[in-house]
Enzyme design. Sequence first.
Site, PDB file in Angstrom:
ATOM      1  CG  HIS A   6      -4.595 -39.676  20.866  1.00 34.04           C
ATOM      2  ND1 HIS A   6      -3.477 -38.886  20.849  1.00 34.04           N
ATOM      3  CD2 HIS A   6      -5.636 -38.843  20.646  1.00 34.04           C
ATOM      4  CE1 HIS A   6      -3.824 -37.627  20.636  1.00 34.04           C
ATOM      5  NE2 HIS A   6      -5.131 -37.581  20.503  1.00 34.04           N
TER       6      HIS A   6
ATOM      7  CG  ASP B 258      -0.168 -38.850  20.400  1.00 41.96           C
ATOM      8  OD1 ASP B 258      -0.983 -38.368  21.209  1.00 41.96           O
ATOM      9  OD2 ASP B 258      -0.355 -39.918  19.819  1.00 41.96           O
ATOM     10  CG  HIS B 259      -2.467 -34.156  23.947  1.00 37.69           C
ATOM     11  ND1 HIS B 259      -3.173 -34.267  22.787  1.00 37.69           N
ATOM     12  CD2 HIS B 259      -3.337 -34.457  24.940  1.00 37.69           C
ATOM     13  CE1 HIS B 259      -4.413 -34.596  23.063  1.00 37.69           C
ATOM     14  NE2 HIS B 259      -4.544 -34.723  24.350  1.00 37.69           N
TER      15      HIS B 259
END
Length: 504
Positions: A249, A186-187
């Site tokens: 996010h 999950d960047h």
Amino acid sequence: MASKIVHEQPTIFIIFGATGDLAWRKLAPALYNLFVDKFMPHNFAIIGNARAKMTDEEFQGKMLEGVNQFSRNGKADKTLWKEFAQHISYQSSDVQDNASYKSFADFIEAFETKHKSKARVIYYLAVAPRFFPIIASKLAENNLATDPKTSRVVIEKPFGHDLESAKDLNVLLSTLFQEEQIYRIDHYLGKEPVQNIMAFRFANSILEPIWNRNYIEHVQISVTEQLGVENRGGYYEGAGAMRDMIQNHLLQLLCLVAMETPINFEADEIRNRKVDVLHAMRKFEPDDVQKYVVRGQYAKGWLEGEDVEGYRKEKGVDPQSNTETFAAVKFFVDNWRWQGVPFYVRSGKRMHQNTSTIIIQFKDVPHCVFPTQVTDNWQQNRLVISIQPEMSIRLQLQVKRPGLDMVLNTVDMLFNYKGTYKHGEPEAYETLLTDIMEGDQTLFMRGDQVEAAWELLMPILNAWGNRKSLSFPNYQAGSWGPELAEALIAQDGFHWFTLPFDNE
Ligand code: NAD
């Protein structure tokens, strides 16, 4: 400087989907910048794999284009690129094709012989999720990822489409690999200000005593984008804001704000504390959905001086689409720390501004000693953690405005990355790729975390799936979302905060 672990072990990156958007826009610049900053291993190779026929040189050219367009450091340096490009090769094949896995095995063997050492091999699945099972199975079948200490499998969100499919994927991955080999990206977790939330919370003794229901009135987490669905309409139709943004996010940001203090900085300890938050979050009954959740879809509107089309007119989108491009939720975390504190979360496309902010709204003073005419501009203390458009942390306080009269107004105590640090911060993917090489899973999602997040959201997704929205489209492109989202928070006496940031 990179650690010894990174530098000394020869490393091979095998990137599936290497001609795609992610590889071009994110992975190529990140790998190149790591090389330039001397964070890459002394010996490394990058193999791109995709269906398109291409020579090594053509693939290197495509990667260079990605670097030149998207690198945080601007265009590549000619000499350094030439050196870097020598490590890149390309192999065209379908992911189903067994021969390609055999040739990866040959490559690894030759590489290890050349460098007289076992290689660390990172399989990066930059492909559509439907290919995860086939690639994972082929890697296992061909004994390419048998040693959990040296081989790693990286996958990108979405991790499943719902709880069932997430469980299926986890079962498949866990039968083929060890959890310590699986890196679910999950960047958002690699972004500097997001990593900083833990430092800020757990390295400053003054915060912990007030970080609870006794002092915090409510929390707001907003991630809003001006972009529409661009050319990803087909993908987005099957996703929507809840699956695309909130499930991963925004819930991750919420976990970082709400988690208990870990006993150390070990990956599993931190991930355990985050899972605790997801488990403590109040599950919605079907009747609650209308009360605590709002969905929206953008109509045409006006954004940054331009007319923009409504969602239903976007390429690849059903003209009668029921997909939400906006979602707002009022969550509760039912534990001692947070009982009764609402967490308002919202995310949307084609919104007025690009912002990612976490706002901690503190309670009012128990007794105001000032006469009312002094407190016209009174504002309760507020902590604003901004990820976008600026990277900053602001503590908003009341002070006396200079002058002969006693008048109070709000000022910011500001920590701004730009003003504080001279060096640019690494891109999220640089951090994440380094952690993958180091074998540090702190910033990656564990299987049970993913499932806990889906479990929380399934009642909402089911309710929405069962009942088409009659009000779509219900917000104008360029606005702050549907009116019902304002009502969701207004009924508790609050409103969504937006900030005029310095660099706007
Ligand atoms: P993309 O469609 O641009 O690229 C897909 C790649 O897969 C291409 O290189 C294509 O040639 C290759 N491919 C397709 N079918 C193949 C086959 N049968 N055999 C071999 N190769 C095949 O996709 P993307 O945007 O790069 O996304 C990749 C993954 O990353 C997806 O899971 C996506 O959800 C995720 N992701 C992407 C982004 C982003 O910024 N693009 C952000 C977050 C997550």
